[in-house]
Design a protein around this motif. Structure first.
Motif, PDB file in Angstrom:
ATOM      1  N   SER A 448      36.300  41.444 -31.206  1.00 48.81           N
ATOM      2  CA  SER A 448      36.806  40.805 -32.382  1.00 48.81           C
ATOM      3  C   SER A 448      35.432  39.145 -32.038  1.00 48.81           C
ATOM      4  N   LEU A 449      34.967  38.766 -33.082  1.00 53.90           N
ATOM      5  CA  LEU A 449      34.742  37.762 -32.962  1.00 53.90           C
ATOM      6  C   LEU A 449      34.703  36.459 -33.015  1.00 53.90           C
ATOM      7  N   PRO A 450      34.788  35.451 -32.884  1.00 54.08           N
ATOM      8  CA  PRO A 450      35.026  33.952 -32.380  1.00 54.08           C
ATOM      9  C   PRO A 450      34.392  33.318 -33.928  1.00 54.08           C
ATOM     10  N   ASP A 451      35.218  32.118 -34.332  1.00 55.61           N
ATOM     11  CA  ASP A 451      34.779  32.067 -35.742  1.00 55.61           C
ATOM     12  C   ASP A 451      33.827  30.584 -35.070  1.00 55.61           C
ATOM     13  N   GLY A 452      32.329  30.569 -36.686  1.00 58.28           N
ATOM     14  CA  GLY A 452      31.613  29.807 -36.562  1.00 58.28           C
ATOM     15  C   GLY A 452      30.351  30.340 -35.490  1.00 58.28           C
TER      16      GLY A 452
END
Length: 723
Positions: A448-452
């Motif tokens: 999973s990748l963080p937003d922004g």
């Protein structure tokens, strides 16, 4: 003035003006040199964003043009020009030294991005320094030129004109040299324990020049003609206007007769000639109301345009131009265009039968400044096309870097096309918020990748399975046109990588180095392993790029090692050339010549003899207000795109230009000297007539007094004879 007190050389010029001219050159070098790198100091040393850096830059410039009023009042009312220049130059020099000290820090006590840990101290000291500089440079601004003019006698008008020409040349010469030299000093690498941009040197040299300016000025002390302060006309004018307003408000009822002009309400206390002179000045000051908008655009060449240049390519053949050096175009063009306009352009226009009045010249100058910002917007549009697309707050970007020898199959959700990721290659997945699943015959991985964020996921072999490393990528262009470089080690052994002015250190097996910044130009990269095998190759770098160099497991040390290095471009180099800024600098400078030089001439010619200082103060005030407008727009507008802000400023100036042209159309040019002479003659006639009336009215009483006196004398004699 007593011309006998002025010492002159054989050429008829006072010796003292040499010290004044040298002082002005050094002071202008000091001011413009510090100001040239100021916005970059805010952004890259104090780590402020573009808007905050722009706001503080223009706040400082605005204060520099507010304090001349204070300097003029102090000089004319109390200290005199000489002492005012001395005292405020000391304040000025202290401010420059404070700026130099504020840029010194121990890089070992800094954060990872190079920001000093004790940032509050550096911010506070720099703000104190800028305040002292604004007080010093602004305070002496109205004094130095006038003090130089005082050195000439009544019969030296020709020499005085030559002095002012040389004086103006020194201003532009100091500006030109400083905007060339201080950016070079800033670009040097210095530091106590490590290398960093040398803002302390870029501020230190102007500080030293200011000390030199002060010493040179003091050296000529015994040769100066020092006129005593005679009272400040601005204070007298302010009091007269205040009394007129107060008196008009006091007698606002209808029982008092109306007066032709509201300033006539000051006649009860002030001389009619002074009131007439104020009326003339107010007509000119009224025309000043739209003028700040020109300065709003003009002074952005040191802020927004400099920041724009940091995203451009500065290669001019074998010469590399720093972003803040582009400002040198302005003084170069000034020195070139002023004589061309005066001796060629304006005479040609007159020969064509066109009445190119000063106000028309100023109007054209405003149009050219607006055109300069249209050019800046067009350049910005070209720059934006070359910039990478960075993720928004609700998006993330991903780059997959396969360091395995086998092809990987990657399955992605949200209707993405599945990827076949070849060995030792990279693939981009951009502009989507995602959680993706990688699947191979061995084992699936869910990430999973963080937003922004922008991320690089390096997939590495770990025995029969595989692992991965998630590393943050840059979310903005590298600073100051540098190139951000990092290396990924896909070998089974550790390696050491270095380049000129950069040491990536020991990179462990299946790991990635941090970013190191390299300047533009050809750089030689050295790679070594534990058994002293080496690889040496060269790579040419532009401006503002970011690369990841992947050293695969098949890497072979030796003379042809570069062929096996995989290069991944994270952010492309700046491709828009700084030469594209030349048109906008050309238009803004031609606009300055037609607007500023003509405006000063117009103000001088239309001002009464004793009100020239008042109009000079009003002119400087328009510069200050213009810079405050930039401050307001930068803080409140918050345009998502810089080109839109440029178009806004251009549009606002066009609207203001239309208003100014209408005001100029109804303005009637006058000769203040003739009006003053006529008014003085009229006042003298009225005074003579008033005296005659008083004498005529007093004649019967005088006659009666004389008659009674004679009778008394006669009566006295009679009494005496009787007795």
């Amino acid at each position: 003035m007593n011309s006998k007190k002025r010492r002159v050389t054989g050429c008829g010029y006072p010796i003292s003006i040499f010290f004044i001219v040298v002082n002005e050159f050094c002071e202008r070098f000091s001011y413009y040199g510090m100001r040239a790198v100021l916005v970059l100091y805010f952004k890259y040393f104090l780590r402020w964003d573009d808007d905050l850096a722009t706001s503080f830059y223009h706040t400082f410039v605005a204060f520099c043009y507010l304090t001349p009023i204070l300097g003029a009042i102090v000089a004319d009312s109390w200290l005199g020009k000489f002492k005012t220049i001395i005292y405020l130059s000391i304040v000025y020099a202290i401010g420059q030294v404070a700026m130099a000290v504020s840029a010194i820090h121990d890089i070992t006590d800094s954060n990872r991005d190079g920001t000093p840990d004790n940032l509050t101290f550096h911010v506070a000291l720099s703000m104190v320094g800028l305040l002292l500089i604004a007080l010093g440079t602004g305070g002496i601004k109205p004094c130095v030129a006038a003090f130089g003019g005082d050195q000439f006698g009544d019969t030296q008008e020709k020499q005085r004109r030559t002095f002012f020409s040389v004086f103006y040349l020194c201003i532009n010469g100091g500006s030109l040299l400083s905007t060339i030299i201080t950016p070079i000093l800033r670009a040097q690498e210095c530091g106590i324990h490590s290398k960093s941009k040398c803002y302390s040197l870029a501020f230190g040299v102007p500080a030293a020049l200011m000390v030199v300016a002060l010493v040179v000025f003091i050296m000529g002390s015994g040769m100066y003609y020092k006129a005593k302060p005679e009272g400040n006309i601005m204070l007298k004018v302010s009091k007269c206007i205040g009394f007129a307003i107060k008196n008009r408000y006091k007698h606002r009822s209808s029982q008092y007769p109306k007066r032709e002009h509201w300033m006539d309400w000051a006649e009860e206390k002030y001389d009619k000639l002074l009131i007439a002179q104020i009326k003339i000045s107010l007509r000119v000051l009224f025309l000043y109301i739209p003028l700040p908008m020109f300065w709003t655009l003009f002074d952005q060449k040191g802020s927004r345009w400099t920041l724009q240049a940091t995203t451009m390519n500065g290669h001019f053949g074998s010469i590399v131009i720093q972003p803040d050096q582009m400002q040198t175009i302005n003084p170069i063009l000034i020195l070139t265009l002023v004589p061309i306009m005066d001796s060629l352009i304006y005479p040609l226009i007159r020969k064509c039968g066109l009445n190119f009045t000063p106000l028309k010249k100023m109007t054209v100058g405003m149009i050219l400044a607006a055109l300069a910002f249209v050019c800046a917007a067009m350049v910005q549009l070209q720059i934006d096309k070359t910039l990478p697309i960075f993720p928004s707050a609700s998006q993330s970007q991903l780059k997959l870097l396969n360091m395995e020898n086998n092809q990987l199959e990657v399955h992605l959700p949200n209707n993405f096309t599945d990827l076949l990721l070849p060995a030792a290659q990279a693939s981009d997945i951009q502009n989507k918020k995602l959680a993706f699943q990688q699947e191979t015959l061995r084992r699936p991985k869910i990430i999973s990748l963080p937003d922004g964020t922008r991320n690089t996921i390096v997939i590495v072999e770990q025995g029969p399975a595989f692992g991965y490393i998630t590393i943050d990528d840059l979310t903005s262009k590298p600073e100051e046109g540098n190139n951000a470089i990092r290396f990924v080690n896909g070998l089974a052994t550790d390696i050491n990588v270095s380049a000129p002015a950069a040491d990536f250190g020991v990179i462990e097996s299946f790991y990635m180095s941090i970013y190191s910044l390299l300047k533009t130009g050809t750089k030689t990269i050295f790679t070594k392993n534990n058994v002293k095998q080496s690889c040496e190759y060269s790579r040419d770098f532009g401006f503002g790029s970011s690369y990841t160099f992947f050293i695969p497991s098949t890497f072979v040390f030796g003379p042809n090692c570069q062929e096996s290095v995989t290069e991944v471009e994270n952010i492309g180099p700046n491709t828009v050339h700084m030469a594209l800024q030349i048109p906008q600098y050309f238009f803004i400078t031609v606009g300055e010549v037609m607007f500023s030089v003509t405006g000063l001439e117009f103000s001088y010619s239309q001002a009464p003899s004793n009100m020239k200082a008042v109009l000079q103060a009003g002119w400087l005030l328009t510069v200050a207000v213009g810079n405050f407008i930039v401050l307001i727009v930068a803080e409140l507008a918050k345009f998502p795109k810089q080109w839109a802000e440029y178009f806004l400023f251009a549009s606002l100036l066009v609207v203001v230009c239309v208003i100014f042209s209408i005001m100029a159309y109804f303005y009637t040019y006058i000769d203040p000297a003739k009006i003053e002479a006529q008014f003085k003659k009229k006042v003298d006639e009225e005074e003579e007539e008033e005296e005659s009336k008083l004498e005529m009215n007093a004649w019967p009483e005088i006659h009666a007094t004389r008659s009674s006196g004679k009778q008394l004398k006669r009566g006295g004699r009679l009494k005496k004879s009787t007795f």
